[in-house]
Motif scaffolding. Structure first.
Motif, PDB file in Angstrom:
ATOM      1  N   UNK A 158      17.965  15.818 -14.009  1.00 37.71           N
ATOM      2  CA  UNK A 158      16.605  15.938 -13.504  1.00 37.71           C
ATOM      3  C   UNK A 158      15.700  14.828 -14.024  1.00 37.71           C
ATOM      4  N   UNK A 159      14.857  14.348 -13.123  1.00 38.90           N
ATOM      5  CA  UNK A 159      13.802  13.418 -13.480  1.00 38.90           C
ATOM      6  C   UNK A 159      12.473  14.143 -13.339  1.00 38.90           C
ATOM      7  N   UNK A 160      11.563  13.793 -14.209  1.00 38.09           N
ATOM      8  CA  UNK A 160      10.244  14.441 -14.236  1.00 38.09           C
ATOM      9  C   UNK A 160       9.197  13.398 -13.891  1.00 38.09           C
ATOM     10  N   UNK A 161       8.302  13.790 -12.993  1.00 38.54           N
ATOM     11  CA  UNK A 161       7.410  12.824 -12.374  1.00 38.54           C
ATOM     12  C   UNK A 161       5.988  12.899 -12.913  1.00 38.54           C
ATOM     13  N   UNK A 162       5.350  11.738 -12.934  1.00 37.58           N
ATOM     14  CA  UNK A 162       3.938  11.663 -13.245  1.00 37.58           C
ATOM     15  C   UNK A 162       3.089  12.013 -12.048  1.00 37.58           C
ATOM     16  N   UNK A 163       1.752  11.953 -12.214  1.00 32.89           N
ATOM     17  CA  UNK A 163       0.843  12.389 -11.146  1.00 32.89           C
ATOM     18  C   UNK A 163       0.676  11.386 -10.026  1.00 32.89           C
ATOM     19  N   UNK A 164       1.129  10.148 -10.199  1.00 28.53           N
ATOM     20  CA  UNK A 164       1.052   9.161  -9.136  1.00 28.53           C
ATOM     21  C   UNK A 164      -0.168   8.261  -9.208  1.00 28.53           C
ATOM     22  N   UNK A 165      -0.031   7.086  -8.606  1.00 30.88           N
ATOM     23  CA  UNK A 165      -1.125   6.121  -8.444  1.00 30.88           C
ATOM     24  C   UNK A 165      -1.205   5.763  -6.975  1.00 30.88           C
ATOM     25  N   UNK A 166      -2.381   5.947  -6.406  1.00 28.55           N
ATOM     26  CA  UNK A 166      -2.606   5.556  -5.009  1.00 28.55           C
ATOM     27  C   UNK A 166      -3.138   4.132  -4.986  1.00 28.55           C
ATOM     28  N   UNK A 167      -2.382   3.252  -4.328  1.00 30.53           N
ATOM     29  CA  UNK A 167      -2.763   1.844  -4.263  1.00 30.53           C
ATOM     30  C   UNK A 167      -3.032   1.464  -2.820  1.00 30.53           C
ATOM     31  N   UNK A 168      -4.184   0.874  -2.597  1.00 27.96           N
ATOM     32  CA  UNK A 168      -4.555   0.363  -1.278  1.00 27.96           C
ATOM     33  C   UNK A 168      -4.746  -1.143  -1.395  1.00 27.96           C
ATOM     34  N   UNK A 169      -3.983  -1.886  -0.595  1.00 29.18           N
ATOM     35  CA  UNK A 169      -4.098  -3.340  -0.588  1.00 29.18           C
ATOM     36  C   UNK A 169      -4.747  -3.758   0.731  1.00 29.18           C
ATOM     37  N   UNK A 170      -5.925  -4.342   0.625  1.00 27.90           N
ATOM     38  CA  UNK A 170      -6.688  -4.723   1.821  1.00 27.90           C
ATOM     39  C   UNK A 170      -6.392  -6.154   2.253  1.00 27.90           C
ATOM     40  N   UNK A 181       0.855  -1.181   0.000  1.00 27.03           N
ATOM     41  CA  UNK A 181       0.000   0.000   0.000  1.00 27.03           C
ATOM     42  C   UNK A 181       0.892   1.234   0.000  1.00 27.03           C
ATOM     43  N   UNK A 182       0.718   2.080  -0.985  1.00 30.14           N
ATOM     44  CA  UNK A 182       1.638   3.197  -1.158  1.00 30.14           C
ATOM     45  C   UNK A 182       1.129   4.096  -2.272  1.00 30.14           C
ATOM     46  N   UNK A 183       1.874   5.157  -2.497  1.00 23.58           N
ATOM     47  CA  UNK A 183       1.664   5.969  -3.687  1.00 23.58           C
ATOM     48  C   UNK A 183       2.840   5.708  -4.620  1.00 23.58           C
ATOM     49  N   UNK A 184       2.532   5.363  -5.852  1.00 17.24           N
ATOM     50  CA  UNK A 184       3.557   4.987  -6.822  1.00 17.24           C
ATOM     51  C   UNK A 184       3.710   6.086  -7.861  1.00 17.24           C
ATOM     52  N   UNK A 185       4.957   6.488  -8.062  1.00 17.50           N
ATOM     53  CA  UNK A 185       5.255   7.527  -9.041  1.00 17.50           C
ATOM     54  C   UNK A 185       6.167   6.981 -10.125  1.00 17.50           C
ATOM     55  N   UNK A 186       5.835   7.341 -11.327  1.00 21.68           N
ATOM     56  CA  UNK A 186       6.687   7.095 -12.469  1.00 21.68           C
ATOM     57  C   UNK A 186       7.470   8.374 -12.759  1.00 21.68           C
ATOM     58  N   UNK A 187       8.705   8.225 -13.213  1.00 22.33           N
ATOM     59  CA  UNK A 187       9.510   9.374 -13.598  1.00 22.33           C
ATOM     60  C   UNK A 187      10.252   9.060 -14.881  1.00 22.33           C
ATOM     61  N   UNK A 188      10.640  10.101 -15.599  1.00 26.49           N
ATOM     62  CA  UNK A 188      11.395   9.933 -16.840  1.00 26.49           C
ATOM     63  C   UNK A 188      12.583  10.878 -16.846  1.00 26.49           C
ATOM     64  N   UNK A 189      13.613  10.501 -17.597  1.00 28.13           N
ATOM     65  CA  UNK A 189      14.726  11.409 -17.830  1.00 28.13           C
ATOM     66  C   UNK A 189      15.373  11.042 -19.158  1.00 28.13           C
ATOM     67  N   UNK A 190      16.003  12.035 -19.758  1.00 27.84           N
ATOM     68  CA  UNK A 190      16.680  11.777 -21.020  1.00 27.84           C
ATOM     69  C   UNK A 190      18.183  11.615 -20.825  1.00 27.84           C
ATOM     70  N   UNK A 191      18.719  12.462 -20.028  1.00 28.26           N
ATOM     71  CA  UNK A 191      20.147  12.426 -19.754  1.00 28.26           C
ATOM     72  C   UNK A 191      20.350  12.452 -18.257  1.00 28.26           C
ATOM     73  N   UNK A 192      21.567  12.496 -17.829  1.00 22.83           N
ATOM     74  CA  UNK A 192      21.857  12.593 -16.395  1.00 22.83           C
ATOM     75  C   UNK A 192      21.232  13.863 -15.842  1.00 22.83           C
TER      76      UNK A 192
END
Lengths: 114, 111
Positions: free
Chosen positions: B99-111, B86-97
């Motif tokens: 800065x990484x740029x982040x997506x809006x996130x996915x909130x996952x709840x595992x019951x 259970x967490x918030x998952x973020x994807x990020x991208x980069x082209x070169x060494x």
């Protein structure tokens, strides 16, 4: 070990007052340094970055940060805080190599009082 | 803002269920990353990719797998979800060494 320390978990600043958020890092090589901001429920937005050169870097939204190698610090500053600056701020350090992880501090939550 | 989308944005699932999160970019960046964000821990790297079909493990990779069959898509799979994921998952991208740029996130709840 590589690490980033943000000593202040939570800071409250009056609107219009100046702001300084602290960041200290431990890194074996020459670091790339970053500050990100995260509003509630949102992703992380890059505020500014330091790679080399002038140790005072300007970012978006009126923020600046100063790299001090002797103190292993990269503190974020803003001369006059606006209510919209309330958010969580993360300092991060990375290598001069694409594809490596950024190491993040645990964040500082900024509250702005009127 | 970098063109990064994540789907789903929110998900509730049960323990033991497989879950796949998707990250899609329109920037044609070579590098893609999956992080998880937990209170008191900041962001920690799960896996990353340095090209199509090229991936590697991060700090907290146990229980996760990834795949990248196209430059624009990076999938994160929890083979058998546990409550500790259970967490918030973020994807990020980069082209070169740098800065990484982040997506809006996915909130996952595992019951």
């Amino acid at each position: 070990a590589q690490s980033v320390t943000q000593p202040d978990i939570h800071i409250t600043v009056s609107e219009g007052a100046s702001l300084e958020l602290r960041c200290n890092y431990s890194y074996g090589a020459t670091p790339y340094l970053f500050w990100y901001v995260q509003s509630p429920g949102q992703g992380l937005q890059l505020l500014l970055k330091y790679f080399s050169g002038d140790t005072l870097v300007q970012g978006i939204k009126g923020f600046e940060a100063e790299f001090k190698r002797s103190q292993s610090s990269f503190n974020l500053r803003k001369p006059s805080v606006h209510w919209s600056d309330a958010a969580e701020y993360f300092c991060a350090v990375g290598a001069n190599q694409a594809g490596t992880a950024l190491i993040f501090g645990k964040g500082t939550t900024l509250s702005v009082s009127s | 803002d970098a063109g990064i989308t994540q789907s789903p944005r929110h998900k509730v699932t049960e323990t033991g269920t497989p879950v796949t999160l998707r990250c899609h970019q329109t920037e044609n960046h070579r590098y893609m990353y999956w992080y998880r964000q937990d209170p008191g821990h900041g962001l920690r790297l799960i896996h990353y990719s340095y090209g199509v079909k090229d991936t590697d493990k991060g700090e907290v990779s146990d229980g996760y797998s990834v795949s990248r069959s196209k430059t624009e898509d990076f999938l994160l799979t929890l083979e058998s979800a546990t409550s500790s994921q259970t967490s918030v998952y973020f994807c990020a991208i980069s082209e070169v060494a740098g800065a990484q740029y982040f997506g809006p996130g996915t909130r996952l709840l595992v019951l």
